[in-house]
Scaffold this active site. Structure first.
Site, PDB file in Angstrom:
ATOM      1  N   GLY A 466      -9.608   1.069  -2.954  1.00 25.43           N
ATOM      2  CA  GLY A 466      -8.767  -0.248  -3.175  1.00 25.43           C
ATOM      3  C   GLY A 466      -7.849  -0.701  -2.230  1.00 25.43           C
ATOM      4  O   GLY A 466      -7.071  -1.680  -2.583  1.00 25.43           O
ATOM      5  N   LYS A 632      -2.031  -7.375   6.389  1.00 31.16           N
ATOM      6  CA  LYS A 632      -1.896  -7.849   4.857  1.00 31.16           C
ATOM      7  C   LYS A 632      -2.004  -6.685   3.890  1.00 31.16           C
ATOM      8  O   LYS A 632      -1.484  -6.365   2.961  1.00 31.16           O
ATOM      9  CB  LYS A 632      -2.793  -8.819   4.583  1.00 31.16           C
ATOM     10  CG  LYS A 632      -2.613  -9.398   3.081  1.00 31.16           C
ATOM     11  CD  LYS A 632      -3.617 -10.571   2.881  1.00 31.16           C
ATOM     12  CE  LYS A 632      -3.026 -11.492   1.840  1.00 31.16           C
ATOM     13  NZ  LYS A 632      -4.046 -12.823   1.838  1.00 31.16           N
ATOM     14  N   GLU A 704      -0.184   7.178   2.155  1.00 36.38           N
ATOM     15  CA  GLU A 704       0.869   8.026   1.610  1.00 36.38           C
ATOM     16  C   GLU A 704       2.297   7.872   1.763  1.00 36.38           C
ATOM     17  O   GLU A 704       3.283   8.259   1.275  1.00 36.38           O
ATOM     18  CB  GLU A 704       0.126   9.300   1.631  1.00 36.38           C
ATOM     19  CG  GLU A 704      -1.097   9.556   1.331  1.00 36.38           C
ATOM     20  CD  GLU A 704      -1.806  10.691   0.888  1.00 36.38           C
ATOM     21  OE1 GLU A 704      -1.362  11.578   0.143  1.00 36.38           O
ATOM     22  OE2 GLU A 704      -2.747  11.258   1.469  1.00 36.38           O
TER      23      GLU A 704
HETATM   24 MO1  MOS Z   1      -4.371  11.608  -1.072  1.00 40.67          MO
HETATM   25  S1  MOS Z   1      -3.192  12.559  -2.524  1.00 40.67           S
HETATM   26  O1  MOS Z   1      -4.760  13.078  -0.050  1.00 40.67           O
HETATM   27  O2  MOS Z   1      -5.647  11.236  -2.004  1.00 40.67           O
END
Ligand code: MOS
Length: 738
Positions: A466, A632, A704
């Site tokens: 996504g 974006k 992340e």
């Molecule tokens: Mo990420 S927690 O390595 O999907």
């Protein structure tokens, strides 16, 4: 102008907003049967009896799979495969119950309604012999042990002489920070449709790694990976819980085998709390020694977190402590305690999210202790090289993040005293924290193909959670081919495509882009070679370096009138597509450089002086993540990370009922993730410095880092606003009521 980096709209956006995008549970098959899991209501013990027969004979009943009726698996379903691909699963091979909400049966019926009703009825027929579970982390902490390793990393580290350093210095911080159990809760729950065709299995499985699932399921069932095709073009959020193969996927395959029919199994929302991993709670003991000028002499970070009784999984909270500041003397450790709970797993920035809260809170506490600006303390101890292994950074512009972030935020308006920025009844606080996440990369392969109809395709067995993989890889392929964006189609999410790694650890862009680029570059070279060799081509006889491909046309650089569309060239030469497959992998650059992304997060919080209600009025975040391939989707991804960070700071917690070892808020009404009304201004800036060593695109991942540092910045802002240091997440209003 290259299409790389441009804020291109999602190529799959239209399909998604019009409902054309098919998620795993949207697929169907002729003669589809529906499966519903039945899960344990005790945390430890064994099943004495289940009345499967009465449910199986219900109208619409097809099969009830229990530990007595489930097919036997080679070695009891236990394999030697390692996480993330496979985990220690529950596959109904024995009568043991190891945690609450563990699968104990699968009810298969003609309709979802019949299967749901059957599962409810079956639940009531189960008799358990219950044992006293141990689910109290606090009571078990004292018996923590060091795991052998943490996915290849050492559980403890040391540098310099920590014991000597802890006796020096003038300021000493000694504090324990704690973070709660959390569960991922993507909008799309885990879902699997399993379909056997003779010896071959097809799985529509919501996963972050199609090839990982293929390998894992094959291993557990004792068949070859080539016999298990996993398809997953769209994922409605993963966040780490879909990074491994879990029990329900294999159970769906077993049910399909036993019924001889395609079977669809979707986890109910409460079933997401136990069998598919979570972020474990942490207990993080911090010690810092510093000189009056802010020089850090020594730092200790000791982490304890729980795991299950049957698999070690560590929340690696102290890993970033090893890397972030130039502290000469340091020790870190990770320990585990075994509880009667499901095994935890990766959850967005696993380790860095919980760890950055502790580290950045501790740095803030030290700054107040030294009467120093918290930003100045961080800059004072800036790590110009990676401090654990003394390697140069591949690329690091954290100083710019601090400076630009401070300017945009208006950090200079901050007055040092706590409770000093009060506006009427609102206590205003400013806080800052550092964000960081390692830059990972793995081997990946891709194919590129130019077709006679004027289009091109590229493909790799990667995933789009996504986040924009479809779009970014289309850009990479179009750029390398010299084709217009709208003429290039990218395919992913199929284990029969060239192999790519799990979309975890923020590694997809850094790993897959080089493979796509290489395959597309080779396909373009073949196209040019074909034109040169073709006497009917206007480019016949040219040298390769004289021919460029632009907008899908082959063009002579020295005489632009000599040109033809790639489609015409291919059509004239028999119409067969021109294609190339390529693999790309990291070299030995990791030996020479340390790869990390960085950011600075500034938060302004408003705390109601009477009610203690906390709102995050503004977050300003600046990131150094290498080249961004789509401005974006990158912006959205980072903003989403900040939103989650706000949730982890203020609302998010899985409430474990210590009597039953069951999470009592296993639903979206009581498991509080931020909604739109919780979110105010978020200002994201991404610096524009390509990483010269990570890959030829200079792109590190961004999946992340966005969540890291946010809870720390908010906790620090809450302290600045109220004078109350909350060391235990989430920061709820009761904790700031003086
Ligand atoms: Mo990420 S927690 O390595 O999907």
């Amino acid at each position: 102008m290259t299409v790389l980096g441009q804020p291109v709209d999602r190529t799959d956006g239209l399909a998604k907003v019009t409902g054309q995008a098919k998620y795993s549970a949207d697929y169907t098959e002729p003669k589809l049967a529906h499966a519903v899991l039945v899960t344990s209501t005790i945390a430890k013990g064994r099943i004495v009896s289940i009345d499967a027969g009465s449910v199986e004979s219900m109208p619409g009943g097809v099969l009830v799979m229990t530990h007595q009726t489930a097919m036997r698996l080679p070695d009891g379903g236990v394999t030697d495969a390692e996480p993330p691909a496979v985990r220690v699963l529950t596959l109904l091979q024995d009568d043991r119950v190891r945690y609450n909400n563990e699968p104990v049966a699968v009810v298969v019926a003609e309709t979802l309604e019949a299967a749901t009703e059957g599962a409810h009825r079956l639940q009531k027929t189960i008799r358990y012999e219950a044992a006293e579970p141990n689910v109290s982390f606090n009571k078990t902490k004292s018996s923590a042990y060091e795991p052998e390793q943490m996915m290849g990393r050492q559980a403890s580290s040391s540098r310099g002489d920590i014991s000597a350093a802890l006796r020096q210095g003038t300021a000493h911080l000694d504090a324990v920070y704690t973070t709660p159990y959390e569960h991922h809760n993507p909008m799309e729950p885990h879902a699997t449709l399993a379909h056997w065709d003779g010896p071959d299995l097809t799985l529509h499985d919501s996963t972050q790694g199609v090839s990982g699932v293929s390998n894992a399921v094959a291993k557990v069932l004792g068949i070859r990976a080539e016999q298990v095709r996993v398809i997953c073009p769209f994922v409605g959020g993963g966040f780490g819980c879909k990074g491994s193969t879990w029990s329900h996927t294999v159970l769906a395959a077993m049910a399909a085998k036993q019924t001889g029919r395609p079977v669809r199994l979707v986890l109910q929302r409460p079933q997401m709390f136990g069998m598919v991993g979570n972020r474990p709670c942490t207990d993080q003991h911090f010690q810092i020694f510093a000189q009056t000028d802010g020089t850090l002499n020594g730092m200790r970070h000791d982490v304890i977190s729980p795991t299950s009784t049957f698999e070690d999984w560590t929340e690696t909270s102290a890993l970033i402590t090893r890397k972030l500041y130039a502290v000469p003397n340091q020790a870190t450790s990770h320990k585990l305690v075994k509880l009667d709970l499901g095994t935890p797993t990766f959850m967005r920035a696993p380790g860095e999210t919980s760890g950055s809260f502790a580290l950045e809170s501790a740095m803030d506490e030290m700054a107040y202790m030294l009467d120093m600006d918290p930003l100045a303390l961080r800059i004072k101890n800036y790590a110009e090289t990676e401090p654990q292994d003394n390697k140069p950074w591949s690329s690091k512009y954290l100083n710019d993040c601090y400076r630009i972030g401070a300017e945009k935020f208006g950090w200079s308006r901050r007055t040092a005293q706590t409770r000093s920025m009060r506006q009427g009844n609102v206590l205003v606080g400013y806080g800052v924290a550092t964000a960081t996440y390692p830059a990972n990369r793995s081997q990946a392969s891709a194919i590129a193909r130019v077709l006679a109809d004027g289009t091109a395709m590229a493909a790799s067995g990667t995933q789009d959670l996504g986040t924009g993989t479809f779009t970014v890889m289309t850009q990479v392929a179009a750029d390398a081919l010299g084709f217009p964006l709208d003429k290039v189609h990218f395919q992913l999410g199929d284990s029969s495509l060239p192999h790519a790694p799990v979309s975890g650890g923020s590694q997809s862009v850094a790993s897959v882009s080089p493979a796509v680029r290489e395959a597309a570059t080779q396909a373009r070279a073949k196209l040019i070679a074909l034109a040169i060799a073709d006497s009917a081509s206007p480019l016949s006889g040219a040298t390769a370096d004289r021919v460029k491909v632009e907008g899908g046309w082959l063009i002579d650089r020295t005489d632009a009138s000599r040109r033809e569309p790639a489609a015409a060239l291919i059509a004239r030469n028999g119409g067969k597509p021109i294609e190339a497959t390529a693999s790309a992998e990291p070299g030995d650059e990791k030996k020479n450089y340390a790869f990390h992304s960085f950011g600075a997060v500034f938060a302004e919080v408003h705390v109601d002086a009477d009610l203690g209600t906390i709102s995050v009025a503004k977050v300003v975040a600046v990131y150094d993540v290498g080249n961004v391939l789509n401005a974006k989707t990158a912006h959205s991804q980072l903003m989403g990370g900040v939103v989650w960070g706000i949730g982890s700071a203020l609302t998010e917690v899985s409430d474990l009922d210590l009597r039953y070892g069951r999470y009592s808020n296993g639903n979206l009404a009581e498991y509080h993730v931020p909604v739109n009304a919780d979110i105010q201004a978020i200002d994201i800036t991404v610096l524009d410095h390509g990483d010269p060593y990570i890959n030829e695109l200079g792109a590190r991942g961004i999946g992340e880092i966005g969540i890291t540092g946010v809870a720390g910045a908010i906790a620090n802002a809450v302290f600045h606003a109220t004078g109350i240091r909350v060391r235990d997440l989430p920061i709820t209003l009761d904790k700031v009521m003086a």
